[in-house]
Enzyme design. Structure first.
Site, PDB file in Angstrom:
ATOM      1  N   ASP A 104      -1.619   6.335  -8.381  1.00 28.64           N
ATOM      2  CA  ASP A 104      -0.922   6.673  -9.628  1.00 28.64           C
ATOM      3  C   ASP A 104      -1.324   5.688 -10.729  1.00 28.64           C
ATOM      4  O   ASP A 104      -2.009   4.702 -10.465  1.00 28.64           O
ATOM      5  CB  ASP A 104       0.608   6.689  -9.410  1.00 28.64           C
ATOM      6  CG  ASP A 104       1.169   5.307  -9.056  1.00 28.64           C
ATOM      7  OD1 ASP A 104       0.945   4.352  -9.829  1.00 28.64           O
ATOM      8  OD2 ASP A 104       1.853   5.184  -8.014  1.00 28.64           O
ATOM      9  N   HIS A 119      -8.017   2.150  -3.838  1.00 27.05           N
ATOM     10  CA  HIS A 119      -8.059   3.489  -3.232  1.00 27.05           C
ATOM     11  C   HIS A 119      -8.294   4.584  -4.270  1.00 27.05           C
ATOM     12  O   HIS A 119      -8.021   5.751  -3.995  1.00 27.05           O
ATOM     13  CB  HIS A 119      -6.767   3.752  -2.445  1.00 27.05           C
ATOM     14  CG  HIS A 119      -6.659   2.915  -1.204  1.00 27.05           C
ATOM     15  ND1 HIS A 119      -5.499   2.780  -0.477  1.00 27.05           N
ATOM     16  CD2 HIS A 119      -7.584   2.153  -0.554  1.00 27.05           C
ATOM     17  CE1 HIS A 119      -5.711   1.980   0.567  1.00 27.05           C
ATOM     18  NE2 HIS A 119      -6.967   1.575   0.524  1.00 27.05           N
ATOM     19  N   SER A 188       3.212  -1.034   3.826  1.00 28.01           N
ATOM     20  CA  SER A 188       3.602  -1.097   5.238  1.00 28.01           C
ATOM     21  C   SER A 188       2.686  -1.997   6.055  1.00 28.01           C
ATOM     22  O   SER A 188       2.968  -2.284   7.212  1.00 28.01           O
ATOM     23  CB  SER A 188       3.599   0.314   5.844  1.00 28.01           C
ATOM     24  OG  SER A 188       2.315   0.896   5.726  1.00 28.01           O
TER      25      SER A 188
HETATM   26  N1  APR Z   1      10.845  -1.027  -2.617  1.00 26.30           N
HETATM   27  C1  APR Z   1       9.990  -1.762  -1.849  1.00 26.30           C
HETATM   28  N2  APR Z   1       9.373  -1.276  -0.761  1.00 26.30           N
HETATM   29  C2  APR Z   1       9.603  -0.004  -0.439  1.00 26.30           C
HETATM   30  C3  APR Z   1      10.473   0.837  -1.186  1.00 26.30           C
HETATM   31  C4  APR Z   1      11.116   0.265  -2.317  1.00 26.30           C
HETATM   32  N3  APR Z   1      11.966   0.967  -3.074  1.00 26.30           N
HETATM   33  N4  APR Z   1      10.514   2.060  -0.590  1.00 26.30           N
HETATM   34  C5  APR Z   1       9.697   1.986   0.468  1.00 26.30           C
HETATM   35  N5  APR Z   1       9.151   0.750   0.573  1.00 26.30           N
HETATM   36  C6  APR Z   1       8.204   0.231   1.579  1.00 26.30           C
HETATM   37  C7  APR Z   1       8.347   0.885   2.929  1.00 26.30           C
HETATM   38  O1  APR Z   1       9.322   0.180   3.712  1.00 26.30           O
HETATM   39  C8  APR Z   1       6.935   0.731   3.494  1.00 26.30           C
HETATM   40  O2  APR Z   1       6.807  -0.495   4.223  1.00 26.30           O
HETATM   41  O3  APR Z   1       6.908   0.543   1.128  1.00 26.30           O
HETATM   42  C9  APR Z   1       6.060   0.672   2.252  1.00 26.30           C
HETATM   43  C10 APR Z   1       5.211   1.904   2.027  1.00 26.30           C
HETATM   44  O4  APR Z   1       4.311   2.026   3.090  1.00 26.30           O
HETATM   45  P1  APR Z   1       3.272   3.235   3.175  1.00 26.30           P
HETATM   46  O5  APR Z   1       3.981   4.516   2.954  1.00 26.30           O
HETATM   47  O6  APR Z   1       2.523   3.077   4.445  1.00 26.30           O
HETATM   48  O7  APR Z   1       2.313   3.000   1.905  1.00 26.30           O
HETATM   49  P2  APR Z   1       1.097   2.021   1.734  1.00 26.30           P
HETATM   50  O8  APR Z   1       1.293   0.768   2.505  1.00 26.30           O
HETATM   51  O9  APR Z   1       0.841   1.922   0.282  1.00 26.30           O
HETATM   52  O10 APR Z   1      -0.077   2.856   2.397  1.00 26.30           O
HETATM   53  C11 APR Z   1      -1.375   2.308   2.385  1.00 26.30           C
HETATM   54  O11 APR Z   1      -2.304   4.301   3.311  1.00 26.30           O
HETATM   55  O12 APR Z   1      -2.216   6.618   3.375  1.00 26.30           O
HETATM   56  C12 APR Z   1      -2.919   5.521   2.914  1.00 26.30           C
HETATM   57  O13 APR Z   1      -4.372   5.399   1.093  1.00 26.30           O
HETATM   58  C13 APR Z   1      -3.016   5.505   1.418  1.00 26.30           C
HETATM   59  O14 APR Z   1      -2.866   3.667  -0.132  1.00 26.30           O
HETATM   60  C14 APR Z   1      -2.272   4.264   1.024  1.00 26.30           C
HETATM   61  C15 APR Z   1      -2.398   3.393   2.247  1.00 26.30           C
END
Ligand code: APR
Length: 243
Positions: A104, A119, A188
């Site tokens: 985004d 990414h 995550s």
């Molecule tokens: N504030 C802080 N953290 C949050 C919130 C919030 N309001 N809501 C969710 N989270 C945390 C979750 O607990 C989780 O640990 O954000 C994390 C999101 O994890 P993912 O969904 O795995 O996203 P991300 O780590 O960005 O994924 C990495 O994976 O699918 C691929 O390319 C994609 O860039 C992405 C990469």
């Protein structure tokens, strides 16, 4: 001042921030792994891999068209965490780099400029034939034409899928190896290479901090951990760093 850093590194220390889907969750965008690996009712590999695009390009286009529409709908906007990072960038006297895994544009929208999208970006398209990368704010389809080489059917979102190499890795690696503070926000810690950045930062003696809703897969690697919504934690933490 950075709490936890040795005295000589507190001022003008280089800062690297890594963000993930969690920082945009407070802006209304769904994270990736919230629903057992399902993402907006799709398996991630169906919509975020070269194999998925080869087997059903229309599905992949529909998926990213939907995400682009949502981003441009007016319902999604930066939250206090995005603004806090943009403000920190303008005020911090040392080196600074924001590395986002997010596709985004909420960081730029909030004012961040020292930013790399490892990414890729939802609001850009790429021609697989000539490599041309241009802005896009409308739907893509298998019938779309490239404005540069006129080829049909070769446009894809300018995003990094599973199995592809993330962007700007040399810039990121250089910044990590020179940083005194590394902060991971809303990720995550399950997707490499980003999940390994904390280990690189630790190896060069940086102070490493996790700001997330819950402990990540890399939790034990961080020297400091704070849990809660990014919209609350990020402004608080960076106010503390600025002293
Ligand atoms: N504030 C802080 N953290 C949050 C919130 C919030 N309001 N809501 C969710 N989270 C945390 C979750 O607990 C989780 O640990 O954000 C994390 C999101 O994890 P993912 O969904 O795995 O996203 P991300 O780590 O960005 O994924 C990495 O994976 O699918 C691929 O390319 C994609 O860039 C992405 C990469």
């Amino acid at each position: 001042m950075i709490v936890g850093l040795p005295d000589h590194m507190r001022q003008r220390s280089a800062v690297v921030v890594l963000t993930g889907a969690g920082i945009s969750a407070d802006s209304g965008l769904q994270t990736f792994r919230a629903n057992d690996g399902l993402w907006e009712n799709h398996r991630i590999e169906d919509v975020a891999s070269p194999a998925g695009f080869a087997s059903d390009p229309q599905l992949v286009h529909r998926f990213y068209n939907g995400r682009r529409k949502q981003l441009l709908s007016g319902d999604v906007r930066p939250n206090p965490a995005h603004y806090a990072l943009a403000e920190f960038e303008t005020e911090w006297p040392g080196d600074y780099l924001l590395v986002t895994q997010n596709i985004d544009n909420l960081h730029e929208w909030a004012g961040s400029r020292k930013l790399v999208h490892m990414h890729g970006e939802l609001l850009k398209k790429r021609c697989v034939f000539c490599g041309d990368v241009t802005p896009v704010d409308t739907d893509l389809s298998v019938r779309s034409w490239c404005d540069r080489c006129n080829a049909k059917g070769g446009l894809r979102p300018h995003v990094v899928w599973f199995g592809e190499t993330p962007m700007e890795m040399d810039t990121i690696d250089g910044a990590l190896r020179g940083c005194g503070l590394f902060v991971a926000i809303g990720t995550s810690g399950s997707v490499y290479p980003a999940a390994g950045f904390v280990s690189v930062a630790n190896s060069v003696g940086a102070y490493t901090v996790e700001l997330n809703l819950e402990p990540s897969a890399q939790e034990s690697a961080f020297q400091e951990r704070n849990y809660g919504p990014a919209a609350e934690l990020v402004p608080e933490f960076f106010a503390r760093v600025k002293g």
